[in-house]
Motif scaffolding. Structure first.
Motif, PDB file in Angstrom:
ATOM      1  N   GLY A 162      41.560  45.862  47.484  1.00  0.00           N
ATOM      2  CA  GLY A 162      41.495  44.418  47.320  1.00  0.00           C
ATOM      3  C   GLY A 162      42.852  43.753  47.395  1.00  0.00           C
ATOM      4  N   ALA A 163      42.845  42.452  47.191  1.00  0.00           N
ATOM      5  CA  ALA A 163      44.069  41.647  47.190  1.00  0.00           C
ATOM      6  C   ALA A 163      43.747  40.327  46.514  1.00  0.00           C
ATOM      7  N   PRO A 164      44.760  39.671  45.931  1.00  0.00           N
ATOM      8  CA  PRO A 164      44.502  38.367  45.321  1.00  0.00           C
ATOM      9  C   PRO A 164      44.163  37.325  46.390  1.00  0.00           C
ATOM     10  N   VAL A 165      43.469  36.279  45.972  1.00  0.00           N
ATOM     11  CA  VAL A 165      43.087  35.202  46.877  1.00  0.00           C
ATOM     12  C   VAL A 165      44.056  34.047  46.695  1.00  0.00           C
ATOM     13  N   VAL A 166      44.750  33.688  47.768  1.00  0.00           N
ATOM     14  CA  VAL A 166      45.696  32.572  47.728  1.00  0.00           C
ATOM     15  C   VAL A 166      44.951  31.296  48.083  1.00  0.00           C
ATOM     16  N   LEU A 167      45.028  30.291  47.194  1.00  0.00           N
ATOM     17  CA  LEU A 167      44.379  29.011  47.428  1.00  0.00           C
ATOM     18  C   LEU A 167      45.270  28.115  48.285  1.00  0.00           C
ATOM     19  N   ASN A 168      44.752  26.967  48.727  1.00  0.00           N
ATOM     20  CA  ASN A 168      45.499  26.064  49.605  1.00  0.00           C
ATOM     21  C   ASN A 168      46.790  25.554  48.988  1.00  0.00           C
ATOM     22  N   ASP A 169      46.808  25.402  47.663  1.00  0.00           N
ATOM     23  CA  ASP A 169      48.020  24.892  47.000  1.00  0.00           C
ATOM     24  C   ASP A 169      49.041  25.998  46.735  1.00  0.00           C
ATOM     25  N   GLY A 170      48.789  27.210  47.181  1.00  0.00           N
ATOM     26  CA  GLY A 170      49.723  28.322  47.011  1.00  0.00           C
ATOM     27  C   GLY A 170      49.487  29.140  45.753  1.00  0.00           C
ATOM     28  N   SER A 171      48.617  28.669  44.857  1.00  0.00           N
ATOM     29  CA  SER A 171      48.321  29.421  43.638  1.00  0.00           C
ATOM     30  C   SER A 171      47.256  30.476  43.932  1.00  0.00           C
ATOM     31  N   PHE A 172      47.058  31.352  42.959  1.00  0.00           N
ATOM     32  CA  PHE A 172      46.061  32.404  43.111  1.00  0.00           C
ATOM     33  C   PHE A 172      44.755  32.003  42.439  1.00  0.00           C
ATOM     34  N   LEU A 173      43.652  32.473  42.990  1.00  0.00           N
ATOM     35  CA  LEU A 173      42.346  32.248  42.393  1.00  0.00           C
ATOM     36  C   LEU A 173      42.283  32.997  41.067  1.00  0.00           C
ATOM     37  N   LYS A 174      41.836  32.289  40.003  1.00  0.00           N
ATOM     38  CA  LYS A 174      41.767  32.890  38.668  1.00  0.00           C
ATOM     39  C   LYS A 174      40.359  32.753  38.114  1.00  0.00           C
ATOM     40  N   ASN A 175      40.015  33.658  37.197  1.00  0.00           N
ATOM     41  CA  ASN A 175      38.708  33.590  36.544  1.00  0.00           C
ATOM     42  C   ASN A 175      38.783  32.650  35.345  1.00  0.00           C
ATOM     43  N   ALA A 176      37.701  32.553  34.589  1.00  0.00           N
ATOM     44  CA  ALA A 176      37.626  31.634  33.450  1.00  0.00           C
ATOM     45  C   ALA A 176      38.645  31.968  32.362  1.00  0.00           C
ATOM     46  N   ARG A 177      39.082  33.227  32.288  1.00  0.00           N
ATOM     47  CA  ARG A 177      40.076  33.634  31.264  1.00  0.00           C
ATOM     48  C   ARG A 177      41.507  33.463  31.745  1.00  0.00           C
ATOM     49  N   GLY A 178      41.688  32.931  32.977  1.00  0.00           N
ATOM     50  CA  GLY A 178      43.025  32.702  33.505  1.00  0.00           C
ATOM     51  C   GLY A 178      43.638  33.925  34.181  1.00  0.00           C
ATOM     52  N   GLU A 179      42.852  34.970  34.403  1.00  0.00           N
ATOM     53  CA  GLU A 179      43.353  36.178  35.063  1.00  0.00           C
ATOM     54  C   GLU A 179      43.190  36.049  36.576  1.00  0.00           C
TER      55      GLU A 179
END
Length: 195
Positions: A162-179
């Protein structure tokens, strides 16, 4: 004798060659492309979604018989193109397919399968292109489709790391707990669905 000839001429018999029906392959293919945010992961270069679009284009370029439809799904399912013989139309739509166009996120494969069944006129194949399948959610639905003559194939996109998901604003996709969410490819449910 004259009366018989008159009756035959009034009946208007015609001798002509009847057209022979040509074999028409009515098998259809519905491609269901996952547009959830996890498809933006770049564990496969340039991204899972880009690779999936390349694969769809390859499939369409090699598809010689029957009609093809394309639908996309995430939190809901939408028809991009209905069943058509025009592969160029579908290929022209591929660059516009991004995860941002989906009004709601999720992984509703069940809605994609329902939409695929509506698109069919007869027997056909369903090709799911995804990185994740919730098998308990769709297992009975898949069995029913199989019993009605539909064949479901699965093309898994991604890696087991796997790999983290980069959003359009450059941040990473996080779950409800902020991970940070790191979607991985889980092959087992996909294999079980294909069986």
């Amino acid at each position: 004798l004259c009366g018989l000839i008159a009756i035959l001429s009034l009946a208007g018999p015609v001798w002509k060659k009847l057209p022979q029906p040509v074999f028409d392959n009515q098998l259809a293919l519905v491609i269901a492309l996952d547009l959830s945010h996890s498809m933006d992961a770049n564990d496969i270069s340039p991204s899972r979604l880009s690779r999936a679009r390349f694969k769809v284009a390859d499939i369409l370029n090699q598809h010689k018989e029957g009609q093809v439809a394309l639908l996309v799904y995430a939190g809901d399912a939408f028809t991009v193109t209905p069943l058509t013989d025009d592969m160029g139309t579908i290929i022209s739509q591929l660059p516009a397919l991004t995860t941002d166009i989906m009004p709601s996120q999720g992984n509703r494969v069940d809605l994609a399968l329902k939409k695929a069944e509506v698109l069919f006129k007869g027997a056909g194949d369903i090709l799911l292109i995804s990185d994740e399948i919730d098998l308990p959610q769709i297992e009975s639905q898949a069995r029913q489709l199989h019993q009605h003559g539909y064949r479901i194939s699965v093309l898994g996109i991604g890696t087991e790391h796997g790999a983290p998901v980069v959003l359009n604003d450059g941040s990473f996709l996080k779950n409800a707990r902020g991970e940070i969410v790191i979607p991985v490819l889980d092959n087992l449910p996909m294999r079980q669905l294909a069986k």
